[in-house]
Design a protein around this motif. Structure first.
Motif: not given
Length: 93
Positions: A64-93
């Protein structure tokens, strides 16, 4: 995984081997732009180059995943076979 500093060939090789291990074992890898930002988000003093985040499942028969966890899994699966993984720009905290 955070981007290694320029000229840090040892860390780069470590990350290449770690990525290969993760890929072979169906472990998602998300690349981020900065280890300091990642450390702050995780509430740690410092994270050198990577961290492992594990979901602890409750004793539920189905995942049972939250909406944010589902989005993260979807992101990972969308880029699984990419020859070069995109780099996520994190917000400044």
């Amino acid at each position: 995984m955070a981007q290694p500093k320029d000229g840090d060939s040892a860390t780069h090789m470590h990350e290449v081997l770690l990525e290969a291990f993760c890929y072979e074992n169906d472990i998602y890898v998300i690349k981020v732009d900065d280890a300091t930002k990642m450390s702050r988000i995780l509430g740690q003093d410092s994270v050198e180059s990577c961290c492992l985040v594990q979901k602890v499942w409750a004793d539920a028969p189905e995942e049972q995943l939250t909406k944010a966890e589902n989005q993260l899994v979807d992101y990972c699966e969308a880029h699984w076979d990419a020859p070069q993984q995109p780099i996520v720009q994190l917000p400044a905290v």
